[in-house]
Structure formats: structure tokens, C-alpha cells
Design a protein around this motif. Structure first.
Motif, mmCIF file in Angstrom:
data_model
loop_
_atom_site.group_PDB
_atom_site.id
_atom_site.type_symbol
_atom_site.label_atom_id
_atom_site.label_comp_id
_atom_site.label_asym_id
_atom_site.label_seq_id
_atom_site.Cartn_x
_atom_site.Cartn_y
_atom_site.Cartn_z
ATOM 1 N N ALA A 6 0.852 -1.195 0.000
ATOM 2 C CA ALA A 6 0.000 0.000 0.000
ATOM 3 C C ALA A 6 0.879 1.232 0.000
ATOM 4 O O ALA A 6 1.958 1.235 0.593
ATOM 5 N N ILE A 7 0.427 2.293 -0.688
ATOM 6 C CA ILE A 7 1.125 3.585 -0.620
ATOM 7 C C ILE A 7 0.108 4.686 -0.335
ATOM 8 O O ILE A 7 -1.087 4.530 -0.578
ATOM 9 N N SER A 8 0.635 5.815 0.169
ATOM 10 C CA SER A 8 -0.160 7.033 0.269
ATOM 11 C C SER A 8 0.021 7.815 -1.022
ATOM 12 O O SER A 8 1.149 8.016 -1.473
ATOM 13 N N GLY A 29 -2.609 11.643 -0.024
ATOM 14 C CA GLY A 29 -2.631 10.861 1.207
ATOM 15 C C GLY A 29 -3.574 9.672 1.154
ATOM 16 O O GLY A 29 -3.548 8.825 2.051
ATOM 17 N N ALA A 30 -4.407 9.570 0.111
ATOM 18 C CA ALA A 30 -5.316 8.424 -0.005
ATOM 19 C C ALA A 30 -4.515 7.122 -0.010
ATOM 20 O O ALA A 30 -3.423 7.057 -0.582
ATOM 21 N N ALA A 31 -5.052 6.057 0.639
ATOM 22 C CA ALA A 31 -4.391 4.750 0.681
ATOM 23 C C ALA A 31 -4.667 4.011 -0.619
ATOM 24 O O ALA A 31 -5.823 3.776 -0.969
ATOM 25 N N LEU A 32 -3.610 3.638 -1.342
ATOM 26 C CA LEU A 32 -3.761 2.983 -2.642
ATOM 27 C C LEU A 32 -3.027 1.647 -2.660
ATOM 28 O O LEU A 32 -1.922 1.524 -2.138
#
Lengths: 234, 234
Positions: B184-186, B200-203
């Protein structure tokens, strides 16, 4: 019968794999019949079948009962992932494993849990378990689990302070079906607190739901600490 | 020879699977020899072998040349994932697929790309490609790719406005090794802008690196839009 000079199924697989990689057989092309390949390579037909099974398992070719064997037109990346119990995973990475039970109680299952089990919306008590797995004393994975009491009544007598539900279930409740989901979430305040990270941090989640025949066993979100990566090589 | 009443390998697999599920064979237990099972079930030894292969593939048993067959002591969840080309994935989910090339240029590969390819730190020009895949006009996946020019010189002549590198490579550059990573990344500002989400969304990210023999082909991050889930059932 002399068999020492004959090709193994891995040799045969590599021969066919090479023929596809070098473009001798292109996407969509039909491969020769197993019997013809066997004659051509001077090996048993069962050897060719075993090789074809492996190439089919890895997503490179398609086998059809009547249509023979073809090179897949739109090949997929087929990744095989082994997800071990968390203690073993931590130990395999060289960490010192520890475990904390955070919460265990019978509670009404929320709607998303009933949906994961493909149950109706009728209220249902289940065992909720929340536990933290640590590596070298640092949070590694937050286990957010629901267990179906009808299928696993023994869970009531288990001392979850001492024995992790993860480990006990894997050894004692083999499943016949397992749904797996991978996705990312933003840490809410509680998750951030437990995993010692900032609210809003991007976290990788492994969600698993298991059944024995049609009876639900357990559904669990493994919420991993920041930086976690799941790797595989094919 | 009458074979019509004999068990198929799937029948044999189910027999053994049931024996494990019901606890007749517990974790760590040794199973009878293939030949004994074959005699017991009145089927060919090759039928038992095929069944055992399947149970071993699914992570339930372990086969050892000398040590025979055992029920795995710490069973793993073995998940097999088919990752198709993105156009197919969108179409399989019922979406209308479209594609936008955002960027394509020869650039010096950054250190993390050289590391993914297991290359040294010597500077190296590679083809960088950034493209957006859409479903029903909405961002679905951001493709962040580097292509090795020595292995894939044809990429210079390809019109990436018309043909996606994802699709062209999968069809034309079969690989012999593929590393896959999930994490996961921001979203940073650029990724958030392209995927029409908030910074900043979690992807969820699917990263793949491929080689033909030891020659690197391509490394790609598939950065998925918010809400994306990768599913599999075993």
C-alpha cells in the motif's frame, strides 16, 4: 526397457516453454498433439501430459478437451502466494515473534461480516477476536477476526491469551473453500494506535474467509504495519 | 481391462482431502504409500500420483522423495492469482475501457528501478512510460513503467499513443521470471491528481518485474484507484 536417456517432464516443459518464448509458437497458436510431441521427443505421452499440466498451471497455455492445446492469446501473470501463519512468517524473516490478545468476546456480527460469509442479514452472535502480532517487539500485523460459533464451538474453551486463534484454526480447522482479498486502507484512530503509526497511514490488508463445505468457519482481516510487502517469484 | 468403474484422480483427491478434513490424518501425519492407496482404492498408481500432486499444489500435503507424503504441519493458505492485462480486467468487470499515455521518454533509471532489476548502480538510460487506464471514463489504474532498451529495442518504434506498453509487452515479450510485490502507498500530489483522489489516499499497488533468462525486460507499478480489491478463491 531403457529409460535412462529419456527426457524428464521438466525437460519436456522447458523445450515447449523455449519454443513459445522464441516465438516458434505465437499467442493463439495450436501446439502439436501430446502423442506427436511424445513421438518427436522420444518420451512417454504421460511425460508430455505432466509438462503440459505445468505450463497450463503457470498460465502460458490453455488445454481444451476437444480443441487441443493452444498458447494463451492474452497471457496472465499467474502468481502463487503462500500465506503462512503469522508466527512462522515473522520467524522466517528472522524476527522474534510475540503475541498480544487485545479483545475476545461473543458479539453480534456486523453486516459486512455476514456478507463475507454469504449469510443472510438475520442477527447472529459470533466470537470476535482482536490480537496483535509483533516482530522484535514492534507491531507487525493486527488480526481482526470473527469466528462462527456453530462451526467452531470449541473456541469458547480455548485460552486465547496463550494460543493464537490464527494458529489454532489453521491446524485444527482445515477448510474446503477460502476467499482471499488484497486491498489498502487508511488507518483509523484505533488501528493507528495499535500499530503505532499515524492516523491516515496507508496499510496493506490481507482478508481471508474460510468455509468447510458450506459452513462458515472464520473471516479475518490481517492489517499489516506500514512498509509491509507481500512478495512472490514465478 | 475394464476401467469404467475405476476412480478418477479427482475422486481420489477428494477421498484423501476428506480423510484430512475429518482428522483421520492429522497435521504432521504420514499418509500411506501411493502404491498402498492405489491397491486400497483399486486404481492406478499414476491416478494416486496425480491426486497427490494436486493436494501438494494446494498446500495441504508435503511430498518428499524419501520421506513419503505427510499432512503439512503448518499449512499455508495458498492463493493463486491471475493478473490479466488491464484492458481485459476492466472489460471482465463490465467496464468500458480507455487508455491515456501521460508520458514516454528515455530517462536515466532511478536507483530503485536498477535495484528491482538486480542491476548495479551504474547509470543507465531506460524507457519510462506513464499511462492511465480508465473504466467508464474514470481512473482505474496508473501504470508507472520502466523498460530496458537493451532487451526491448523495438519499444522505440512503437506508437504508445495507440498501443499500451502493458498489452504489447505481455503479447510480445514472454518472460522466464516474474517478481510480484503487493503493498500500500499514500498518494502523493501527482498520483492523487492523476487518479482524481485526495493526496494521502491509501492505494493498493501491484508491482511486477520481469526477465528473459537474466536480461531485464520491464518493471511496472500498477497503482490502483481507491477502492480497488484483488480477489481470489481457492
Amino acid at each position: 526397457m531403457t529409460t535412462s536417456s529419456r527426457l524428464s517432464w521438466k525437460d519436456v516443459r522447458d523445450e515447449i516453454h523455449d519454443a513459445i518464448l522464441t516465438g516458434r509458437y505465437a499467442p493463439g497458436d495450436r501446439l502439436p498433439r501430446d502423442a506427436d510431441i511424445a513421438e518427436d521427443l522420444n518420451c512417454a505421452r504421460s511425460t508430455v501430459q505432466r509438462a503440459m499440466q505445468d505450463l497450463s498451471d503457470s498460465g502460458l497455455i490453455e488445454r481444451r478437451r476437444k480443441g487441443g492445446t493452444r498458447v494463451r492469446r492474452d497471457p496472465v501473470t499467474r502468481a502463487t502466494l503462500d500465506i503462512p501463519i503469522t508466527r512462522r512468517e515473522v520467524e522466517q524473516k528472522g524476527g522474534r515473534y510475540s503475541y498480544q490478545l487485545l479483545h475476545s468476546a461473543e458479539e453480534p456480527a456486523p453486516r459486512e461480516v455476514l456478507a463475507a460469509f454469504e449469510l443472510g442479514t438475520a442477527p447472529r452472535q459470533m466470537q470476535r477476536v482482536e490480537a496483535l502480532h509483533l516482530s522484535d517487539g514492534k507491531p507487525y500485523l493486527l488480526e481482526d477476526r470473527w469466528i462462527c460459533l456453530e462451526t467452531v464451538p470449541e473456541i469458547r474453551d480455548l485460552d486465547l491469551q496463550r494460543e493464537s486463534a490464527n494458529e489454532w484454526l489453521v491446524v485444527n480447522k482445515p477448510y474446503s473453500r477460502c476467499d482471499v482479498k488484497f486491498y489498502a486502507i487508511s488507518a483509523d484512530d484505533h488501528v493507528a494506535d495499535v500499530l503505532q503509526t499515524a492516523p491516515g497511514a496507508a496499510l496493506f490488508v490481507i482478508e481471508r474467509t474460510t468455509w468447510i463445505d458450506t459452513a462458515p468457519i472464520t473471516t479475518v482481516k490481517g492489517i499489516t504495519a506500514p512498509g509491509y510487502q507481500l512478495l512472490t517469484t514465478t
